[in-house]
Design a protein around this motif. Structure first.
Motif, PDB file in Angstrom:
ATOM      1  N   ALA A  15     -34.785 -41.022  29.475  1.00 38.25           N
ATOM      2  CA  ALA A  15     -33.279 -41.197  28.953  1.00 38.25           C
ATOM      3  C   ALA A  15     -33.279 -41.499  27.443  1.00 38.25           C
ATOM      4  O   ALA A  15     -34.188 -42.373  27.033  1.00 38.25           O
ATOM      5  CB  ALA A  15     -32.647 -42.399  29.770  1.00 38.25           C
ATOM      6  N   ASP A  16     -32.415 -41.192  27.053  1.00 36.96           N
ATOM      7  CA  ASP A  16     -32.235 -41.737  25.491  1.00 36.96           C
ATOM      8  C   ASP A  16     -31.256 -43.211  25.502  1.00 36.96           C
ATOM      9  O   ASP A  16     -31.130 -43.768  24.634  1.00 36.96           O
ATOM     10  CB  ASP A  16     -31.680 -40.743  24.466  1.00 36.96           C
ATOM     11  N   GLN A  60     -40.168 -29.312  23.523  1.00 40.00           N
ATOM     12  CA  GLN A  60     -40.626 -30.580  23.802  1.00 40.00           C
ATOM     13  C   GLN A  60     -41.457 -30.577  25.013  1.00 40.00           C
ATOM     14  O   GLN A  60     -42.241 -31.242  25.391  1.00 40.00           O
ATOM     15  CB  GLN A  60     -39.889 -31.693  23.510  1.00 40.00           C
TER      16      GLN A  60
HETATM   17  P1  RI2 Z   1     -39.123 -41.945  25.750  1.00 35.22           P
HETATM   18  C1  RI2 Z   1     -36.371 -37.836  23.925  1.00 35.22           C
HETATM   19  O1  RI2 Z   1     -35.306 -37.411  23.118  1.00 35.22           O
HETATM   20  C2  RI2 Z   1     -35.969 -37.169  25.372  1.00 35.22           C
HETATM   21  O2  RI2 Z   1     -34.687 -36.869  25.485  1.00 35.22           O
HETATM   22  C3  RI2 Z   1     -36.625 -38.115  26.175  1.00 35.22           C
HETATM   23  O3  RI2 Z   1     -36.064 -37.934  27.645  1.00 35.22           O
HETATM   24  C4  RI2 Z   1     -36.239 -39.437  25.579  1.00 35.22           C
HETATM   25  O4  RI2 Z   1     -36.175 -39.235  24.276  1.00 35.22           O
HETATM   26  C5  RI2 Z   1     -36.881 -40.651  25.934  1.00 35.22           C
HETATM   27  O5  RI2 Z   1     -38.160 -40.647  25.383  1.00 35.22           O
HETATM   28  P2  RI2 Z   1     -35.817 -36.789  21.656  1.00 35.22           P
HETATM   29  O6  RI2 Z   1     -35.905 -37.920  20.657  1.00 35.22           O
HETATM   30  O7  RI2 Z   1     -38.604 -43.148  25.004  1.00 35.22           O
HETATM   31  O8  RI2 Z   1     -36.920 -35.955  21.788  1.00 35.22           O
HETATM   32  O9  RI2 Z   1     -39.215 -42.176  27.231  1.00 35.22           O
HETATM   33  O10 RI2 Z   1     -34.508 -36.221  21.107  1.00 35.22           O
HETATM   34  O11 RI2 Z   1     -40.507 -41.605  25.074  1.00 35.22           O
END
Ligand code: RI2
Length: 319
Positions: free
Chosen positions: A199-200, A162
């Motif tokens: 962060a999630d 990603q």
């Molecule tokens: P925003 C993502 O998880 C990443 O871990 C990223 O840091 C987090 O979501 C937050 O994303 P995944 O959905 O809300 O790719 O800041 O597993 O966009």
């Protein structure tokens, strides 16, 4: 329990979230709220009870897709708590207007957070990123708007790479990007002024749950003296952790790491694919939210203010 049917748009949104066609905590929240709005618009319920049951079923369907992204249940709670009225039309209207309000606030929160995060970045700074976070990138965007020059070292972020999304976005903004494999991060930390991640989920003790690999990066950054900044809207705060619940770490399909055609060469091994890991608060310098920046240890104060001490039942559970 026999759930009422959900509309195709809810089913599609749920599948897309599960498959990560829609991903990133803020984007997931936005998509889930929009899907509930579409369920409300499309409903042919004959009674308020039937309408409420449909909305709750849609929320349950969306909720079960990804356990770690707390923005998802937080978004669903917000929308379902806005459901008010005595007739189907009143209920529908309340959901639709709550969804509009929620999505507007989401955008506003990211803008406000971006300005606060941008204030931490100086002209000429280099950031190191992990994964792709719209909250983290909003800080960079605002810093660029403020006329600062920012460079980026972008970690590829296995298994789904990603980091490529981050690299593409930053290049669109004319930010110089150096893409590295995850294993090269420690070597390049000496060239970075900040580690900037999203962060999630954020726990009440200030632990940061983010894309797997964040915790190792944070430990290395601390050892190198590089500050670690986490950009996370308050939508990422996990209310359940105030009452002792732990954050469930999503385990994903092993084939994301070892596809079937490669497995035949490796043989019969167990493959584990956790999507996230936990960075303890002592490795985090600041959590930047739309309500200000916080040392991780003080995030619980904000959570008490926002959620109170009480945990009630979930609005999508059957009465
Ligand atoms: P925003 C993502 O998880 C990443 O871990 C990223 O840091 C987090 O979501 C937050 O994303 P995944 O959905 O809300 O790719 O800041 O597993 O966009």
């Amino acid at each position: 329990m026999n759930d009422p049917d959900v509309t195709p748009s809810v089913a599609t949104a749920a599948d897309d979230i599960a498959e990560m066609e829609i991903r990133g905590a803020a984007t997931i929240a936005d998509a889930a709220a929009a899907a509930i709005g579409e369920q409300a618009q499309a409903s042919e319920a004959d009674s308020p009870e039937e309408f409420r049951a449909e909305i709750r079923a849609a929320a349950r369907r969306l909720h079960e897709t990804r356990p770690t992204a707390v923005s998802l249940p937080n978004a669903l709670r917000y929308v379902l708590r806005g459901m008010k009225g005595d007739t189907v039309e009143e209920l529908r209207e309340s959901i639709v207007s709550t969804v509009v309000e929620f999505r507007r606030e989401l955008d506003q929160a990211q803008d406000n957070l971006g300005q606060i995060g941008a204030n931490r970045l100086r002209d000429g700074d280099t950031i190191m990123t992990h994964c792709h976070s719209t909250d983290a990138l909003s800080c960079v965007h605002r810093a660029l708007d403020d006329g600062k020059e920012i460079s980026a070292i972008v970690k590829e972020t296995r298994p789904r790479k990603q980091g490529h999304i981050t690299a593409r976005q930053l290049r669109d903004w004319d930010v110089p990007v150096t893409l590295i494999v995850d294993n090269a991060a420690r070597r390049y930390l000496d060239d970075a002024d900040h580690v900037l991640v999203g962060a999630d989920s954020i726990a009440a003790d200030g632990s940061v749950i983010n894309k797997v690999g964040t915790s190792g990066l944070a430990v290395n950054a601390r050892e190198r003296g590089v500050p670690i900044m986490v950009a996370a809207q308050t939508l990422k705060l996990h209310p359940g952790t105030m009452t002792g619940h732990t954050v469930e770490i999503e385990m994903r399909d092993p084939r994301e790491i070892l596809p079937d055609d490669e497995r035949s060469k490796v043989g019969n091994v167990r493959v584990e694919n956790p999507a996230f890991d936990v960075t303890p608060p002592r490795y985090v310098d600041a959590i930047v939210t739309e309500r200000g920046q916080f040392p991780p240890e003080s995030i619980v104060t904000l959570m008490r203010e926002m959620f109170g001490e009480q945990q009630n039942g979930e609005p999508w559970d059957e009465p």
